[in-house]
Enzyme design. Sequence first.
Site, short mmCIF file in Angstrom:
data_model
loop_
_atom_site.label_atom_id
_atom_site.label_comp_id
_atom_site.label_asym_id
_atom_site.label_seq_id
_atom_site.Cartn_x
_atom_site.Cartn_y
_atom_site.Cartn_z
N HIS A 165 0.85 -1.19 0.00
CA HIS A 165 0.00 0.00 0.00
C HIS A 165 0.88 1.24 0.00
O HIS A 165 1.98 1.24 0.56
CB HIS A 165 -0.91 -0.01 1.23
CG HIS A 165 -2.00 1.02 1.17
ND1 HIS A 165 -1.79 2.34 1.50
CD2 HIS A 165 -3.30 0.93 0.79
CE1 HIS A 165 -2.92 3.02 1.34
NE2 HIS A 165 -3.84 2.18 0.91
N GLU A 237 -3.82 2.46 -7.30
CA GLU A 237 -4.26 3.54 -6.42
C GLU A 237 -3.37 4.77 -6.66
O GLU A 237 -2.29 4.87 -6.09
CB GLU A 237 -4.21 3.13 -4.95
CG GLU A 237 -2.96 2.34 -4.55
CD GLU A 237 -2.74 2.31 -3.06
OE1 GLU A 237 -3.69 2.53 -2.31
OE2 GLU A 237 -1.58 2.09 -2.65
#
Length: 324
Positions: A165, A237
């Site tokens: 992430h 993302e």
Amino acid sequence: KVIRKELTVPNITQYYYEVRPKNKSEVLSRLLDIYDPKLSVVFCNTKKGVDELVADLKGRGYFAEGLHGDMKQAQRDRVMKAFRSGRVEILIATDVAARGIDVDDVDVVFCVPAIDIIPAVEAAKGTNIHIGAENMYFEESGAYTGEIAPAMLVDAGVKYVVLGHSERREYFGETNEDVNKKMLKAFEHGITPIMCCGETLTQREQGVTMDFIRQQVKVGFQGVTADQAKTAVIAYEPIWAIGTGKTATAEQANEVCSAIRDCLREKYGARAARGITIQYGGSMNAKNASELLAQPDVDGGLIGGASLKSADFATIVELSLIHI
């Protein structure tokens, strides 16, 4: 008896009916007179009942199709695609064929903080919801205080894990090589990795988005076999859109997701690349999900803030049923 079950889907009136009458035509006529039949599902006990109701509906001018356990998967897929696109107004299905019809084609995963994993797994028992972790270390054991070994996650009932992430990369210094080690370890333990990738606003403005993300994907999947890759999930993302309220346009999201699939195609071939789930993870919410999920190379969403609002999250799941 007729039991009316209503689901809320934006811009669609969707009803699920259980129909178990002695006189099918009479009950069906009443059902159609009272309710809007568009995008309805009618459950029946038998294949014969399905065939009778489909014939009845087509005779009345409705676009109807049947679904039953004797159908081949290709036929089922064709019918479901037509139903979700709206070309089929009413779907007649046996209990077995229709069970879970509203969720079977969408994987719902909650990736929760480590201290919540065990209660979340317990709460999700008996549902179609899977529980994932937000991180995992790549060593089996050792003096790594605060880290969580893959075997610990397996013992806790975890099925998925988020790796790489942007916040892990930015605040904790995780490199592409670190993410690759975690990917390999996740596959080794039967955990599905959700590998994140994405560019900063500066990188986008410099025109190096594709080069940067291709490197993340290539290094992240180093040593991963084609069979393993087909079970993986990649979440694009854009860092500049996370938690900022900004969102990439649907075209921008699809452009990058398409480039990721091209990168995977180069490594694993077209068939494997098609089987890999590629999500968009930059501030997807109930308002923009429909446009994003409608893109051909966007297979789902890595939902952040919107997942904290149960109604919004449910809407995104329902929209996935229509578009994916």
